[in-house]
Design an enzyme around this catalytic site. Sequence first.
Site, PDB file in Angstrom:
ATOM      1  N   HIS A 171       6.034  28.641  45.255  1.00  0.00           N
ATOM      2  CA  HIS A 171       5.021  27.860  45.979  1.00  0.00           C
ATOM      3  C   HIS A 171       5.301  27.984  47.469  1.00  0.00           C
ATOM      4  CE1 HIS A 171       2.400  23.991  45.886  1.00  0.00           C
ATOM      5  NE2 HIS A 171       2.375  24.506  47.118  1.00  0.00           N
ATOM      6  N   ASP A 199      13.342  19.728  51.605  1.00  0.00           N
ATOM      7  CA  ASP A 199      13.391  20.069  53.026  1.00  0.00           C
ATOM      8  C   ASP A 199      13.950  18.937  53.881  1.00  0.00           C
ATOM      9  OD1 ASP A 199      11.303  18.283  52.754  1.00  0.00           O
ATOM     10  OD2 ASP A 199       9.886  19.434  53.979  1.00  0.00           O
ATOM     11  N   GLY A 200      14.406  17.843  53.238  1.00  0.00           N
ATOM     12  CA  GLY A 200      14.894  16.703  53.999  1.00  0.00           C
ATOM     13  C   GLY A 200      13.792  15.798  54.501  1.00  0.00           C
ATOM     14  N   ARG A 217       3.848  -0.585  33.873  1.00  0.00           N
ATOM     15  CA  ARG A 217       2.754  -0.788  32.921  1.00  0.00           C
ATOM     16  C   ARG A 217       1.836   0.429  32.840  1.00  0.00           C
ATOM     17  NH1 ARG A 217       3.166  -6.171  34.796  1.00  0.00           N
ATOM     18  NH2 ARG A 217       1.630  -5.819  36.438  1.00  0.00           N
ATOM     19  N   LEU A 252       1.785  14.800  55.352  1.00  0.00           N
ATOM     20  CA  LEU A 252       2.594  16.008  55.354  1.00  0.00           C
ATOM     21  C   LEU A 252       1.721  17.214  55.017  1.00  0.00           C
ATOM     22  CD1 LEU A 252       5.815  14.723  53.560  1.00  0.00           C
ATOM     23  CD2 LEU A 252       5.666  15.536  55.912  1.00  0.00           C
ATOM     24  N   ASP A 273       7.188  25.309  49.608  1.00  0.00           N
ATOM     25  CA  ASP A 273       5.887  24.826  50.079  1.00  0.00           C
ATOM     26  C   ASP A 273       5.754  25.076  51.574  1.00  0.00           C
ATOM     27  OD1 ASP A 273       3.345  23.771  49.849  1.00  0.00           O
ATOM     28  OD2 ASP A 273       3.977  21.689  49.985  1.00  0.00           O
TER      29      ASP A 273
END
Length: 383
Positions: free
Chosen positions: A65, A251-252, A230, A310, A277
């Site tokens: 990815h 990646d932190g 639930r 992000l 990513d």
Amino acid sequence: MTSRPVAVLHAEIYTPARRIEDGTVVFAEGRILALGPAREIRPPRRAERIDAKGHPLTPGLIDLHIHGLEGYDLFGPELAEAARRLPRYGVTAFVPTTLTLPEGEILKRLQAMARIMETPPSGARILGIHIEGPHLSPKRPGMANPAWFRPLTPEAVARYQDAAGGRILLWTFAPEEGEAMRAIPALIAHGIIPVIGHSDATYDQAVEAIRRGARQITHFFNAMRPFHHREPGLFTAALLEPEVIAQLIADGQHVHPAAIRLLFRVKGASGVALISDAAPMAGLPPGRYTWLGYEVIVADGRCQTPEGALAGSIALMNEGLRVLIEEAGIDPLDAVRSATWTPARAIGLRSLGRIRPGAPADLVLWARWGTPEAVWIHGERVV
């Protein structure tokens, strides 16, 4: 590839089924010939000898990815140049990943990728294409524009795979949207691995998608329904189903180290595939950038939209491996497995991701975790 044998001596080898201290690996003509403790392996007399000085030697990293790096976008005609640059980060094989755009633009870019893959460029191996968008949940869009979202259909699967020349390997989608469940058999019939992601699926919906053939989760923890006692959601279904592999960004920024440890504790290294990513801004200095029409900001070690969502990562696989080991405290053997053998197994490539006799000589010698010292692809040194 070189026909002269190469012997890497005195390495700490991660196969990654086991760790061999003070080990030797011998390879020639693109294949591993032998490996084991240095005292047991006698390299051929004419072999090129490389003293690893006790540094780690691992299989090449495999990224399932990734969107880009160093200003190059993998989703389109820049794919070839990006492939040439990836080995310097320890990546020897990867699956370039798309972005949410209008369908016409997606199909055009898939055609460009397919043309490049017809004659593979030098650099990291291109294993297939990963579709991420527009078949996502508007409740979990991440950085993507929900105005372009559509539920996945069997007809869309056929259109996209035709444009890609049959090279789509992974497909991230939200199975709870529309009649997307009905598309899972179509994905499998086209040789595509169904991946749940950007999803607000309930526990029951996730279990049903897994029952029908979904086998991976895109960037686990991120852009998915969180756990609730639930309504345990996709989160719990993925943890409890042993055949499901969770893709993980380390990646932190995306996931707390404690959450990383939890995931490894529950799933084990065989159930976690490290991914980057990485956005095309990975490797570029801080600043404002435009990514296929999306405005993003790189600052403080993260890539995000002006609204704060992000937008991929700016860390590549080498940094993710370092974070797993040095910041999350994952055992190096498990960390290496999650970056090599697990992703290879997740896409059915059992020849890659391992150091064993007969396997392709895709190897990384590390000066230290996160910093490749030498990289070989099919036995040819590329770094």
